[in-house]
Design an enzyme around this catalytic site. Structure first.
Site, PDB file in Angstrom:
ATOM      1  N   SER A  13       0.821  -1.213   0.000  1.00  0.00           N
ATOM      2  CA  SER A  13       0.000   0.000   0.000  1.00  0.00           C
ATOM      3  C   SER A  13       0.857   1.266   0.000  1.00  0.00           C
ATOM      4  CB  SER A  13      -0.976   0.006   1.182  1.00  0.00           C
ATOM      5  OG  SER A  13      -0.311   0.168   2.416  1.00  0.00           O
ATOM      6  N   ASN A  14       1.962   1.260   0.737  1.00  0.00           N
ATOM      7  CA  ASN A  14       2.849   2.428   0.702  1.00  0.00           C
ATOM      8  C   ASN A  14       3.524   2.557  -0.662  1.00  0.00           C
ATOM      9  OD1 ASN A  14       3.027   4.152   3.096  1.00  0.00           O
ATOM     10  ND2 ASN A  14       3.525   2.276   4.201  1.00  0.00           N
ATOM     11  N   ARG A  90      12.765  -7.744   5.686  1.00  0.00           N
ATOM     12  CA  ARG A  90      14.052  -8.414   5.845  1.00  0.00           C
ATOM     13  C   ARG A  90      15.017  -7.435   6.501  1.00  0.00           C
ATOM     14  NH1 ARG A  90      13.283 -13.271   6.061  1.00  0.00           N
ATOM     15  NH2 ARG A  90      15.505 -13.686   5.708  1.00  0.00           N
ATOM     16  N   LEU A  92      18.507  -5.915   6.912  1.00  0.00           N
ATOM     17  CA  LEU A  92      19.627  -5.784   5.985  1.00  0.00           C
ATOM     18  C   LEU A  92      20.945  -5.706   6.751  1.00  0.00           C
ATOM     19  CD1 LEU A  92      17.886  -3.208   3.645  1.00  0.00           C
ATOM     20  CD2 LEU A  92      18.280  -5.634   3.169  1.00  0.00           C
ATOM     21  N   ASN A 106      13.371   4.215   4.714  1.00  0.00           N
ATOM     22  CA  ASN A 106      12.442   3.243   5.269  1.00  0.00           C
ATOM     23  C   ASN A 106      11.356   3.981   6.033  1.00  0.00           C
ATOM     24  OD1 ASN A 106      11.481   0.577   6.009  1.00  0.00           O
ATOM     25  ND2 ASN A 106      12.238   1.006   8.062  1.00  0.00           N
ATOM     26  N   HIS A 108       8.762   3.479   9.235  1.00  0.00           N
ATOM     27  CA  HIS A 108       8.632   2.639  10.417  1.00  0.00           C
ATOM     28  C   HIS A 108       7.435   3.115  11.234  1.00  0.00           C
ATOM     29  CE1 HIS A 108       9.902   0.026  13.674  1.00  0.00           C
ATOM     30  NE2 HIS A 108       9.700   1.026  14.506  1.00  0.00           N
ATOM     31  N   SER A 135       7.534   7.162  11.232  1.00  0.00           N
ATOM     32  CA  SER A 135       8.765   7.899  10.930  1.00  0.00           C
ATOM     33  C   SER A 135       9.343   7.402   9.613  1.00  0.00           C
ATOM     34  CB  SER A 135       9.823   7.669  12.024  1.00  0.00           C
ATOM     35  OG  SER A 135       9.324   7.934  13.318  1.00  0.00           O
ATOM     36  N   THR A 140      20.516   2.751   8.014  1.00  0.00           N
ATOM     37  CA  THR A 140      21.923   2.535   8.353  1.00  0.00           C
ATOM     38  C   THR A 140      22.063   1.121   8.903  1.00  0.00           C
ATOM     39  OG1 THR A 140      21.650   3.341  10.615  1.00  0.00           O
ATOM     40  CG2 THR A 140      22.197   4.983   8.924  1.00  0.00           C
ATOM     41  N   ASP A 144      16.498   0.454  12.414  1.00  0.00           N
ATOM     42  CA  ASP A 144      15.596   1.591  12.650  1.00  0.00           C
ATOM     43  C   ASP A 144      16.307   2.732  13.370  1.00  0.00           C
ATOM     44  OD1 ASP A 144      13.496   0.140  11.483  1.00  0.00           O
ATOM     45  OD2 ASP A 144      12.968  -0.780  13.393  1.00  0.00           O
ATOM     46  N   GLN A 172      -1.497   7.860   7.961  1.00  0.00           N
ATOM     47  CA  GLN A 172      -0.454   8.893   8.038  1.00  0.00           C
ATOM     48  C   GLN A 172       0.815   8.470   7.293  1.00  0.00           C
ATOM     49  OE1 GLN A 172      -1.597  11.807   9.093  1.00  0.00           O
ATOM     50  NE2 GLN A 172      -3.401  10.489   9.220  1.00  0.00           N
TER      51      GLN A 172
END
Length: 201
Positions: A13-14, A90, A92, A106, A108, A135, A140, A144, A172
């Site tokens: 969806s994003n 996954r 990373l 990303n 979160h 957020s 990195t 998160d 949101q």
């Protein structure tokens, strides 16, 4: 024009919101939607939007390094300027994040640095938080833990369950992620905080 690859694991969806936003007067275009699961529902949605798709099934690889090596091969062929993780489930490795340093975003479902990892809604409710949210951060080696580029907030309501809170936060996410990507693709720096839409209290 910046080239954007979007990594998904599920319904996407994003991904759809990002792709829909990257039309017309926008500094970026989606060039690839890549899933680690051939059954990810977002693949068909991406194809319907005219975006090239690919699958690198993590279950085909005995080691995470081999999976990420193939992931990198497919990404390099698409030559993205920006990689957006959109429900990509996954973790990373530092080697992968170093290879693409400064180019991976990303989203979160918490107000980082609160609640990295999983079960963010249940954790916010259990802690008695007055608000939750989402957020967008740079990826990195720390889970998160990269710089936060934007946040959006929602109130935690009496009687909320993880499911009801998740539904409001997802709304949101669909506002925040496109807004941050547009700024990053435009070369803008600094963080944005979206005000809650009317009627959210």
């Amino acid at each position: 024009m910046k080239r954007v690859a979007i990594l998904i694991s599920g319904g996407g969806s994003n991904m759809v919101r990002l792709a829909e936003d990257m039309r017309g007067d926008h500094p970026a275009r989606p060039v690839l939607v890549l899933a680690n699961d051939p059954d990810a529902g977002g693949l068909a949605k991406a194809a319907a939007l005219g975006i090239e798709t690919a699958v690198v099934d993590h279950r085909d690889f005995a080691a995470r390094a081999a999976f990420e090596a193939r992931l990198t091969e497919v990404l390099e062929a698409a030559a993205p300027d920006i990689i957006c993780l959109a429900g990509f489930m996954r973790i990373l490795t530092p080697a992968f994040t170093a290879r693409w340093a400064g180019r991976v975003l990303n989203i979160h479902p918490s107000l980082l640095p609160r609640y990295p990892g999983l079960d963010t809604y249940a954790r916010a409710i259990a802690a008695g938080d007055a608000e939750a949210g989402c957020s967008v951060h740079e990826v990195t080696a720390e889970l998160d833990g990269g710089p936060v580029l934007g946040q959006a907030r929602v109130p935690v309501r009496p009687g909320d369950t993880p499911e009801t809170l998740a539904a409001r936060v997802l709304m949101q996410e669909h506002r925040l992620y496109p807004a941050v990507l547009r700024r990053v693709a435009d070369g803008e720096t600094g963080r944005i905080d979206l005000p809650p839409p009317g009627g959210m209290d």
